[in-house]
Design a protein around this motif. Sequence first.
Motif, mmCIF file in Angstrom:
data_model
loop_
_atom_site.group_PDB
_atom_site.id
_atom_site.type_symbol
_atom_site.label_atom_id
_atom_site.label_comp_id
_atom_site.label_asym_id
_atom_site.label_seq_id
_atom_site.Cartn_x
_atom_site.Cartn_y
_atom_site.Cartn_z
ATOM 1 N N PHE A 1 0.833 -1.224 0.000
ATOM 2 C CA PHE A 1 0.000 0.000 0.000
ATOM 3 C C PHE A 1 0.866 1.272 0.000
ATOM 4 C CE2 PHE A 1 -2.695 3.267 1.882
ATOM 5 C CZ PHE A 1 -3.870 3.100 1.163
ATOM 6 N N GLN A 2 2.056 1.200 0.668
ATOM 7 C CA GLN A 2 2.917 2.378 0.757
ATOM 8 C C GLN A 2 3.417 2.837 -0.610
ATOM 9 O OE1 GLN A 2 2.961 -0.136 2.820
ATOM 10 N NE2 GLN A 2 2.541 0.865 4.814
ATOM 11 N N ARG A 3 3.379 1.936 -1.604
ATOM 12 C CA ARG A 3 3.840 2.334 -2.943
ATOM 13 C C ARG A 3 2.983 3.468 -3.497
ATOM 14 N NH1 ARG A 3 2.861 -0.966 -8.556
ATOM 15 N NH2 ARG A 3 3.292 0.827 -9.902
ATOM 16 N N PHE A 4 1.718 3.516 -3.114
ATOM 17 C CA PHE A 4 0.800 4.516 -3.646
ATOM 18 C C PHE A 4 0.723 5.782 -2.764
ATOM 19 C CE2 PHE A 4 -0.587 0.410 -5.180
ATOM 20 C CZ PHE A 4 -0.683 0.640 -6.554
ATOM 21 N N VAL A 5 1.420 5.739 -1.621
ATOM 22 C CA VAL A 5 1.419 6.892 -0.721
ATOM 23 C C VAL A 5 2.576 7.800 -1.085
ATOM 24 C CG1 VAL A 5 1.588 7.672 1.680
ATOM 25 C CG2 VAL A 5 0.374 5.543 1.132
ATOM 26 N N VAL A 6 2.275 9.082 -1.298
ATOM 27 C CA VAL A 6 3.327 10.046 -1.607
ATOM 28 C C VAL A 6 4.266 10.133 -0.402
ATOM 29 C CG1 VAL A 6 3.877 12.472 -2.102
ATOM 30 C CG2 VAL A 6 1.874 11.399 -3.150
ATOM 31 N N GLY A 7 5.552 9.900 -0.652
ATOM 32 C CA GLY A 7 6.531 9.868 0.426
ATOM 33 C C GLY A 7 6.769 8.468 0.920
ATOM 34 N N GLY A 8 5.893 7.531 0.559
ATOM 35 C CA GLY A 8 6.100 6.133 0.871
ATOM 36 C C GLY A 8 5.965 5.774 2.330
ATOM 37 N N SER A 9 5.296 6.572 3.140
ATOM 38 C CA SER A 9 5.153 6.259 4.552
ATOM 39 C C SER A 9 3.694 6.356 4.931
ATOM 40 C CB SER A 9 6.001 7.208 5.408
ATOM 41 O OG SER A 9 5.560 8.542 5.231
ATOM 42 N N GLY A 10 3.355 5.710 6.004
ATOM 43 C CA GLY A 10 1.994 5.755 6.492
ATOM 44 C C GLY A 10 1.331 4.403 6.418
ATOM 45 N N SER A 11 0.659 4.000 7.488
ATOM 46 C CA SER A 11 -0.057 2.729 7.499
ATOM 47 C C SER A 11 -1.318 2.894 8.313
ATOM 48 C CB SER A 11 0.824 1.606 8.091
ATOM 49 O OG SER A 11 1.166 1.907 9.429
ATOM 50 N N LEU A 12 -2.308 2.060 7.974
ATOM 51 C CA LEU A 12 -3.594 2.098 8.668
ATOM 52 C C LEU A 12 -3.896 0.688 9.147
ATOM 53 C CD1 LEU A 12 -5.700 4.355 6.256
ATOM 54 C CD2 LEU A 12 -4.824 4.967 8.501
ATOM 55 N N LEU A 13 -3.717 0.435 10.452
ATOM 56 C CA LEU A 13 -3.974 -0.880 11.035
ATOM 57 C C LEU A 13 -4.873 -0.703 12.257
ATOM 58 C CD1 LEU A 13 -0.358 -2.379 10.850
ATOM 59 C CD2 LEU A 13 -2.257 -2.825 9.291
ATOM 60 N N PRO A 14 -6.170 -0.559 12.034
ATOM 61 C CA PRO A 14 -7.073 -0.350 13.166
ATOM 62 C C PRO A 14 -7.259 -1.609 13.987
ATOM 63 C CG PRO A 14 -8.326 -0.582 11.130
ATOM 64 C CD PRO A 14 -6.874 -0.599 10.722
ATOM 65 N N GLU A 15 -7.744 -1.427 15.203
ATOM 66 C CA GLU A 15 -8.026 -2.556 16.081
ATOM 67 C C GLU A 15 -9.253 -3.293 15.557
ATOM 68 O OE1 GLU A 15 -6.166 -3.491 18.539
ATOM 69 O OE2 GLU A 15 -4.783 -1.789 18.408
ATOM 70 N N VAL A 16 -9.451 -4.518 16.071
ATOM 71 C CA VAL A 16 -10.601 -5.310 15.666
ATOM 72 C C VAL A 16 -11.880 -4.584 16.051
ATOM 73 C CG1 VAL A 16 -11.824 -7.506 15.975
ATOM 74 C CG2 VAL A 16 -9.323 -7.456 15.917
ATOM 75 N N GLY A 17 -12.752 -4.440 15.079
ATOM 76 C CA GLY A 17 -14.012 -3.752 15.315
ATOM 77 C C GLY A 17 -13.876 -2.241 15.334
ATOM 78 N N GLY A 18 -12.647 -1.749 15.198
ATOM 79 C CA GLY A 18 -12.434 -0.302 15.224
ATOM 80 C C GLY A 18 -12.338 0.283 13.820
ATOM 81 N N GLU A 19 -12.056 1.550 13.780
ATOM 82 C CA GLU A 19 -11.986 2.257 12.488
ATOM 83 C C GLU A 19 -10.952 3.373 12.609
ATOM 84 O OE1 GLU A 19 -15.606 3.320 9.863
ATOM 85 O OE2 GLU A 19 -15.080 5.206 10.866
ATOM 86 N N MET A 20 -10.218 3.597 11.541
ATOM 87 C CA MET A 20 -9.225 4.668 11.504
ATOM 88 C C MET A 20 -9.461 5.522 10.269
ATOM 89 S SD MET A 20 -5.580 2.924 12.639
ATOM 90 C CE MET A 20 -4.762 4.510 12.502
ATOM 91 N N LYS A 21 -9.270 6.835 10.475
ATOM 92 C CA LYS A 21 -9.416 7.773 9.350
ATOM 93 C C LYS A 21 -8.148 8.610 9.240
ATOM 94 C CE LYS A 21 -14.372 8.484 8.812
ATOM 95 N NZ LYS A 21 -15.457 9.495 8.694
ATOM 96 N N ALA A 22 -7.784 8.887 8.014
ATOM 97 C CA ALA A 22 -6.596 9.718 7.784
ATOM 98 C C ALA A 22 -6.713 10.357 6.406
ATOM 99 C CB ALA A 22 -5.325 8.882 7.894
ATOM 100 N N GLU A 23 -6.001 11.451 6.239
ATOM 101 C CA GLU A 23 -5.913 12.083 4.928
ATOM 102 C C GLU A 23 -4.458 12.019 4.481
ATOM 103 O OE1 GLU A 23 -7.593 15.901 4.301
ATOM 104 O OE2 GLU A 23 -9.603 15.329 4.991
ATOM 105 N N MET A 24 -4.243 11.502 3.249
ATOM 106 C CA MET A 24 -2.902 11.361 2.688
ATOM 107 C C MET A 24 -2.913 11.799 1.239
ATOM 108 S SD MET A 24 -1.721 7.617 4.134
ATOM 109 C CE MET A 24 -1.706 7.210 5.884
ATOM 110 N N MET A 25 -1.709 12.084 0.757
ATOM 111 C CA MET A 25 -1.537 12.361 -0.664
ATOM 112 C C MET A 25 -1.132 11.053 -1.329
ATOM 113 S SD MET A 25 -2.295 15.506 -1.091
ATOM 114 C CE MET A 25 -1.735 15.703 -2.797
#
Length: 505
Positions: free
Chosen positions: A67-91
């Motif tokens: 997934f990091q290949r498509f993120v500008v800068g190549g950093s950032g991950s989204l690993l929410p907990e079970v049953g949880g949700e995470m939101k972020a804005e990226m380029m």
Amino acid sequence: TEVGQIAEQYNKVIRALQHAVAKTQSIVRDIRDGIVTYSRDGVLTSCNPGAERLFGLPAEQIVGQPFQRFVVGGSGSLLPEVGGEMKAEMMLHGRGGEAFAAELTASQGGTAEDTFVCMVRDVTERRRVEEQLFAEKMLAQVTLASIGDGVITTDRAGQVRYLNPSAEKLTGWRQTDAQGLMLEEVYRLFDETTGAPLANATGLAVRRRSDCQERAERAPGILYLRDGSQVVVQDAVAPIRDANGLVIGTVLTFRDVTVTRQLARKLTFQANHDNLTGLVNRSAFERRIEALLRDFSGGEHVLCYMDLDQFKVVNDTCGHAAGDELLRQLGQLLKGRMRGSDVLARLGGDEFGILFIDCPLNQAVLIAEGIRHAVDEFRFNWEGKSFAVGASIGLVGIDEHAKTLGPLLGAADSACYAAKDGGRNRVHVYQADDQRLMERRGEMQWTHRLRQALDGDHLRLFVQPIVPASGDDGLQRYEVLVRMQGEDGSVIPPGAFMPAAERYD
């Protein structure tokens, strides 16, 4: 049979499940947002057509990539907990390598495979609008902070929401202290003339419904600052409306016009007063008389003309500076003899005018005599020299028969000159049948006709011999006489016009 019924129910459940899966797949396929799944190590395991459109790649070039290949800068991950949700804005890298702003919403289904699902939404346009709105907001704040006018905004209830720096300075209230207070606590405005509190600005704005009268500008008023000091301000108030046209607050703008008002009052004073003496000038004096005649409602009033005697002696002996100082001192002397309702004016040169309001003629005569006596007793000292002056005063009563200014001024002027002709330093009351005034008016008319005769060459010389009563020495003697030729060709003897010529010309 029972087995058949179970099989039939099973088939119904399978068909419903297949229908639901097909519907879900259709939604996932047709949705504009991208949907991808990835494992805990960030490798993409599936994607929908929306993700293909966003990344500009087919599914086979997306699946299996980190997934990091498509993120500008190549950093950032989204690993929410079970049953949880995470939101972020990226380029993210999109079609043709162009970056786009994306809103990512990731969740974990809780399966044993630890699969994560992420919805990718292109928010480039939203971010552009937000940045534009933020820039406009900053521009508005900088503008409000830079302008010299004070600006206060309130909510519909009239509670203060914002003050710009100029408003803080003009009211003495800081934004943090004023916020939440009612406007009338921060902005206390009073009538400049009566001192009465002026209407609430918020109420004025809320009551205005007509689009053509959105902005209301009021006459200047006195603003009391937080520390009790005062300034004169001019304000305007307008409602703030939402998209539906409903009033949700007000905006009040105001500026300090203290200096402007002082200058206006100074100019008004200069336009209506004599610069030398500070008394009312001729034009303002005549306007006051015209207003009295126009709105005449009874009562007795008197117009007074006063001309100084021997003023020219002071002017010619000591110069204009001495003459000006004499006029200033006499102006103060006369002001001390006036009643509160009287109007004293300098009409020009050494002439003064007085309008006695609600004053019987006999009382005006007594006041005028008092003025004459005071002037007569006055001594003007200049550079070691002492001068005495007098005053010739003419009075004319004002009643319901006085309709226009011209005849009234003429009568007062005639009475004043009659006082001068009568020996100066006296008071003369105008009477319509006054023989002295009639003679003077006749002489003044002859003066005009004499000037016309001189300009038109209508003076004629007549010669007559002088004959001795007794004896004759043989010499011829003649008497030369001047006569005026009338408009009808008649000959006017010198006795008719010479007295006027000797007196006035």
